[in-house]
Motif scaffolding. Structure first.
Motif, PDB file in Angstrom:
ATOM      1  N   GLY A 276       0.753  -1.027   0.114  1.00 60.22           N
ATOM      2  CA  GLY A 276      -0.057   0.113   0.008  1.00 60.22           C
ATOM      3  C   GLY A 276       0.809   1.089   0.206  1.00 60.22           C
ATOM      4  N   CYS A 277       0.291   2.382   0.437  1.00 51.37           N
ATOM      5  CA  CYS A 277       0.810   3.759   0.236  1.00 51.37           C
ATOM      6  C   CYS A 277       1.942   3.858   1.336  1.00 51.37           C
ATOM      7  N   GLY A 278       1.788   3.251   2.625  1.00 49.53           N
ATOM      8  CA  GLY A 278       2.953   3.200   3.500  1.00 49.53           C
ATOM      9  C   GLY A 278       2.588   4.604   4.163  1.00 49.53           C
ATOM     10  N   PHE A 279       3.700   4.687   5.378  1.00 52.96           N
ATOM     11  CA  PHE A 279       3.526   5.862   6.040  1.00 52.96           C
ATOM     12  C   PHE A 279       4.940   6.044   6.894  1.00 52.96           C
ATOM     13  N   ASP A 280       4.840   7.007   7.740  1.00 54.25           N
ATOM     14  CA  ASP A 280       6.283   7.379   8.224  1.00 54.25           C
ATOM     15  C   ASP A 280       6.203   6.921   9.729  1.00 54.25           C
ATOM     16  N   PRO A 281       6.502   5.884  10.133  1.00 56.85           N
ATOM     17  CA  PRO A 281       6.311   5.425  11.760  1.00 56.85           C
ATOM     18  C   PRO A 281       6.921   6.403  12.725  1.00 56.85           C
ATOM     19  N   ALA A 282       8.091   7.095  12.451  1.00 55.11           N
ATOM     20  CA  ALA A 282       8.416   7.942  13.307  1.00 55.11           C
ATOM     21  C   ALA A 282       7.571   9.069  13.710  1.00 55.11           C
ATOM     22  N   ALA A 283       7.080   9.686  12.354  1.00 51.92           N
ATOM     23  CA  ALA A 283       6.063  10.800  12.492  1.00 51.92           C
ATOM     24  C   ALA A 283       4.899  10.410  13.295  1.00 51.92           C
ATOM     25  N   VAL A 284       4.323   9.202  12.920  1.00 53.27           N
ATOM     26  CA  VAL A 284       3.061   8.508  13.628  1.00 53.27           C
ATOM     27  C   VAL A 284       3.428   8.533  15.285  1.00 53.27           C
ATOM     28  N   GLY A 285       4.698   8.034  15.676  1.00 54.23           N
ATOM     29  CA  GLY A 285       4.935   7.859  17.091  1.00 54.23           C
ATOM     30  C   GLY A 285       5.166   9.138  17.697  1.00 54.23           C
ATOM     31  N   GLU A 286       5.511  10.296  17.038  1.00 50.08           N
ATOM     32  CA  GLU A 286       5.568  11.689  17.566  1.00 50.08           C
ATOM     33  C   GLU A 286       4.227  12.257  18.069  1.00 50.08           C
ATOM     34  N   ARG A 287       3.106  11.770  17.405  1.00 47.20           N
ATOM     35  CA  ARG A 287       2.013  12.250  17.722  1.00 47.20           C
ATOM     36  C   ARG A 287       1.652  12.129  19.218  1.00 47.20           C
ATOM     37  N   PRO A 288       0.583  12.968  19.770  1.00 51.43           N
ATOM     38  CA  PRO A 288       0.156  12.658  21.279  1.00 51.43           C
ATOM     39  C   PRO A 288      -0.362  11.184  21.250  1.00 51.43           C
ATOM     40  N   ARG A 289      -0.104  10.637  22.318  1.00 50.03           N
ATOM     41  CA  ARG A 289      -0.545   9.332  22.495  1.00 50.03           C
ATOM     42  C   ARG A 289      -1.964   9.114  22.409  1.00 50.03           C
ATOM     43  N   GLY A 290      -2.254   8.054  21.381  1.00 48.65           N
ATOM     44  CA  GLY A 290      -3.934   7.876  21.372  1.00 48.65           C
ATOM     45  C   GLY A 290      -4.421   8.852  20.206  1.00 48.65           C
ATOM     46  N   LEU A 291      -3.646   9.599  19.516  1.00 49.73           N
ATOM     47  CA  LEU A 291      -3.944  10.354  18.314  1.00 49.73           C
ATOM     48  C   LEU A 291      -3.410   9.917  16.964  1.00 49.73           C
ATOM     49  N   GLY A 292      -4.092   8.878  16.304  1.00 43.82           N
ATOM     50  CA  GLY A 292      -3.687   8.473  15.057  1.00 43.82           C
ATOM     51  C   GLY A 292      -2.882   7.074  15.050  1.00 43.82           C
ATOM     52  N   LEU A 310       6.629  -6.271  18.740  1.00 43.78           N
ATOM     53  CA  LEU A 310       6.100  -5.891  17.378  1.00 43.78           C
ATOM     54  C   LEU A 310       6.793  -4.794  16.820  1.00 43.78           C
ATOM     55  N   THR A 311       7.159  -5.047  15.557  1.00 41.80           N
ATOM     56  CA  THR A 311       8.075  -4.112  14.789  1.00 41.80           C
ATOM     57  C   THR A 311       7.200  -3.558  13.483  1.00 41.80           C
ATOM     58  N   VAL A 312       7.230  -2.549  13.304  1.00 46.34           N
ATOM     59  CA  VAL A 312       6.635  -1.928  12.075  1.00 46.34           C
ATOM     60  C   VAL A 312       7.829  -1.332  11.149  1.00 46.34           C
ATOM     61  N   GLU A 313       7.625  -1.668   9.876  1.00 42.66           N
ATOM     62  CA  GLU A 313       8.814  -1.050   8.956  1.00 42.66           C
ATOM     63  C   GLU A 313       7.887  -0.473   7.638  1.00 42.66           C
ATOM     64  N   SER A 314       8.017   0.757   7.803  1.00 39.85           N
ATOM     65  CA  SER A 314       7.289   1.468   6.275  1.00 39.85           C
ATOM     66  C   SER A 314       7.655   2.659   6.125  1.00 39.85           C
ATOM     67  N   ALA A 315       7.381   3.166   4.818  1.00 42.75           N
ATOM     68  CA  ALA A 315       7.938   4.340   4.257  1.00 42.75           C
ATOM     69  C   ALA A 315       6.661   4.997   3.514  1.00 42.75           C
ATOM     70  N   PRO A 316       6.748   6.106   3.041  1.00 47.49           N
ATOM     71  CA  PRO A 316       5.409   6.399   2.187  1.00 47.49           C
ATOM     72  C   PRO A 316       5.771   6.073   0.893  1.00 47.49           C
ATOM     73  N   GLY A 317       4.729   5.578   0.346  1.00 44.44           N
ATOM     74  CA  GLY A 317       4.888   4.837  -0.989  1.00 44.44           C
ATOM     75  C   GLY A 317       5.533   3.439  -1.124  1.00 44.44           C
ATOM     76  N   ALA A 321       5.142  -3.347   6.546  1.00 48.68           N
ATOM     77  CA  ALA A 321       5.457  -4.721   7.127  1.00 48.68           C
ATOM     78  C   ALA A 321       5.175  -4.693   8.585  1.00 48.68           C
ATOM     79  N   VAL A 322       4.474  -5.502   9.147  1.00 44.91           N
ATOM     80  CA  VAL A 322       4.395  -5.469  10.651  1.00 44.91           C
ATOM     81  C   VAL A 322       4.730  -7.044  10.843  1.00 44.91           C
ATOM     82  N   SER A 323       5.556  -6.943  12.052  1.00 42.61           N
ATOM     83  CA  SER A 323       6.200  -8.328  12.467  1.00 42.61           C
ATOM     84  C   SER A 323       5.930  -8.442  14.031  1.00 42.61           C
TER      85      SER A 323
END
Length: 357
Positions: A276-292, A310-317, A321-323
């Protein structure tokens, strides 16, 4: 008032202002409210251009008596108007974003409360299933075995058939009653297990989850020597897989998703990979806990409860991969396995020499 009518109305005011300046020089000061109207009605670069144009008209209308004040006055007023408009729009945008975050937080808190409530209910149901298995079901199985042994010993005593008939009839009635109640206990244990696992294996349960995913082709693969896992481990893996595949369906916009369940000697792994489109795990992790990222938090918590990671590997585009890796100790498998397999235990009256699991 619609955008087109507002612009026509603003143009009419501007023409009226331009006509008033030669008739009444003080009309030049009306340019100040016009600045804010331009910036409000034309809320893009056109508003700034209109302000610059009105400033030029104000300056050149005083050409015959041009002074520094005649130039600086309209120019400074224009800059201040643009600055104030920018500040208010920024505050409005921040306020709207904050309102959206608050709404998301409230929704997330509600979802978290529902998730925790459901997790608590599932944990209590599982605990009750274990208690029923370890006490009631085992006791009824023992009663059946003891009644069978008593029947065999009675036959060895050499007592007459007429005298033994009544006793054997009572023993048979007791065995039938114990068997019926054992069946009820098994049904209760089956009903208290996670819904998908109570009807099929973990692999089959993953297929059932995959069949519910719409818009993405999901494939399930099993590697290693498949064997029965502790019920809590199977339930955790199933719930994590549900969350991961749910994220793929909702957010990934993926064409394909591959789920791999790997049985190892000392751990079991679950990998969910999509294109899929992927995302930035670091950017998501920086959001306030519980948001997003409540879904990722819930999966991490479930893995941690089983001493896993649990390990998450992803990048936009580039897909995601969730392991998940959960250790499985040999000495913790047997007691849990009994609860899962209890519905398959045969009547000990038919095979008394076998030990009830």
């Amino acid at each position: 008032m619609s955008g087109g009518k507002s612009q026509i109305w603003l143009l009419a005011l501007t023409l009226l202002w331009v006509l008033l300046i030669p008739m009444q020089p003080t009309a030049i000061y009306l340019v100040f409210p016009l600045y804010f109207l331009y910036l409000q009605v034309l809320d893009d670069i056109r508003g700034v251009i209109a302000v610059i144009g009105a400033t030029a008209v104000s300056v050149f209308s005083q050409w015959t008596n041009l002074t520094a004040g005649a130039i600086l006055g309209p120019t400074v007023a224009a800059l201040v108007s643009i600055g104030i408009d920018y500040a208010f729009k920024t505050l409005w945008k921040v306020s709207a974003e904050r309102e959206e975050l608050i709404a998301e937080l409230l929704e997330t808190r509600s979802q978290l409360a529902d998730t925790e409530r459901a997790a608590g209910i599932a944990a209590e149901r599982q605990r009750i299933a274990h208690e029923i298995h370890d006490t009631l079901a085992q006791g009824l199985s023992s009663i059946q075995m003891l009644l069978y042994v008593a029947e065999q010993e009675l036959k060895k005593t050499g007592i007459g058939d007429d005298e033994a008939e009544t006793i054997l009839k009572r023993i048979d009635q007791a065995r039938t009653t114990a068997a019926d109640n054992l069946g009820e206990a098994r049904a209760m244990i089956a009903a208290l297990q996670p819904a998908a696992l109570s009807r099929t294996s973990l692999e089959g349960a993953l297929h059932r989850v995959a069949n519910g995913i719409v818009g993405t082709e999901v494939t399930i693969a099993v590697e290693g020597d498949e064997h029965q896992l502790p019920m809590r481990t199977e339930a955790s893996l199933l719930r994590i897989a549900q969350g991961a595949m749910g994220n793929v369906a909702k957010h990934a916009a993926a064409d394909r998703c591959h789920v791999t369940l790997t049985y190892g000697d000392d751990e079991v792994r679950l990998d969910v990979v999509d294109d899929g489109c992927g995302f930035d795990p670091a950017a998501v992790g920086e959001r306030p806990r519980g948001l997003g990222h409540i879904g990722l938090d819930a999966m991490r918590q479930r893995a941690a409860e089983q001493h896993g990671t649990l390990t998450v590997e992803s990048a936009p585009g580039q897909g995601t991969a969730v392991s998940i890796a959960i250790p499985v100790a040999e000495d913790t498998q047997a007691p849990e396995r009994r609860a899962t397999a209890l519905t398959q235990v045969e009547d000990p009256g038919e095979h008394p020499e076998e030990t009830v699991r």
